[in-house]
Design a protein around this motif. Structure first.
Motif, mmCIF file in Angstrom:
data_model
loop_
_atom_site.group_PDB
_atom_site.id
_atom_site.type_symbol
_atom_site.label_atom_id
_atom_site.label_comp_id
_atom_site.label_asym_id
_atom_site.label_seq_id
_atom_site.Cartn_x
_atom_site.Cartn_y
_atom_site.Cartn_z
ATOM 1 N N CYS A 51 -14.320 -1.118 -4.638
ATOM 2 C CA CYS A 51 -13.397 -0.614 -3.298
ATOM 3 C C CYS A 51 -13.740 -1.361 -2.570
ATOM 4 O O CYS A 51 -15.748 -0.520 -2.832
ATOM 5 C CB CYS A 51 -12.917 0.497 -3.051
ATOM 6 S SG CYS A 51 -12.198 0.929 -1.519
ATOM 7 N N HIS A 60 -5.863 -2.033 -1.565
ATOM 8 C CA HIS A 60 -6.085 -3.101 -0.452
ATOM 9 C C HIS A 60 -4.930 -4.253 -0.432
ATOM 10 O O HIS A 60 -4.745 -4.929 0.651
ATOM 11 C CB HIS A 60 -8.021 -3.802 -1.038
ATOM 12 C CG HIS A 60 -7.545 -4.470 -2.780
ATOM 13 N ND1 HIS A 60 -7.234 -3.681 -3.430
ATOM 14 C CD2 HIS A 60 -6.739 -5.767 -3.101
ATOM 15 C CE1 HIS A 60 -7.457 -4.649 -4.638
ATOM 16 N NE2 HIS A 60 -6.196 -5.364 -4.143
ATOM 17 N N CYS A 115 -12.659 -1.870 0.565
ATOM 18 C CA CYS A 115 -11.298 -1.153 1.746
ATOM 19 C C CYS A 115 -11.408 -0.249 2.360
ATOM 20 O O CYS A 115 -11.030 -0.014 3.505
ATOM 21 C CB CYS A 115 -9.898 -2.177 1.326
ATOM 22 S SG CYS A 115 -9.353 -1.079 0.360
ATOM 23 N N CYS A 150 -11.644 0.492 -7.001
ATOM 24 C CA CYS A 150 -10.409 -0.204 -6.500
ATOM 25 C C CYS A 150 -9.152 0.720 -6.929
ATOM 26 O O CYS A 150 -9.133 0.810 -8.130
ATOM 27 C CB CYS A 150 -10.286 -1.539 -6.864
ATOM 28 S SG CYS A 150 -9.008 -2.360 -6.575
#
Ligand code: FES
Length: 108
Positions: free
Chosen positions: A71, A86, A73, A82
């Motif tokens: 990830c 996002h 974000c 992730c």
């Protein structure tokens, strides 16, 4: 001298400046609110391990079997990986964040 027919048009034109002022203030307020929602107090990380001074993660390259999707974000609930958060973040903010994918060269 204006006829009775011309008067309604003049009345409508008189409403134009205050309407533009209210519209401009509303638009500016919305943009400011949107910016504040996105950035918090200028912080990128709004939820992950806020009890420590610096978030640092180590992943041993030998433990990555095929690939690791990390990830960038700061919205993932499965940090540091992730989880697709996002996507909604980008949609809500107009941002364009996405993960970094670490993979072995032979798995391209
Ligand atoms: S969830 Fe953060 S990059 Fe995908």
């Amino acid at each position: 001298m204006l006829s009775q027919h011309d008067r309604p048009m003049r009345d409508w034109l008189a409403l134009l400046p205050p309407t533009l002022a209210v519209g401009g203030i509303s638009y500016y307020s919305y943009q400011t609110y949107k910016k504040a929602q996105c950035a918090g107090n200028g912080q990128v990380n709004t939820s992950i391990r806020k009890d420590i001074n610096k978030v640092v993660d180590f992943i041993d390259i030998e433990d990555i079997t095929e690939k690791a999707v990390l990830c960038r974000c700061w919205k993932s609930k499965n940090w540091p990986y992730c989880d697709g958060a996002h996507g909604p973040h980008n949609k809500a903010t107009g941002d364009n964040t996405g993960p970094v994918v670490v993979r072995h060269k032979e798995n391209k």
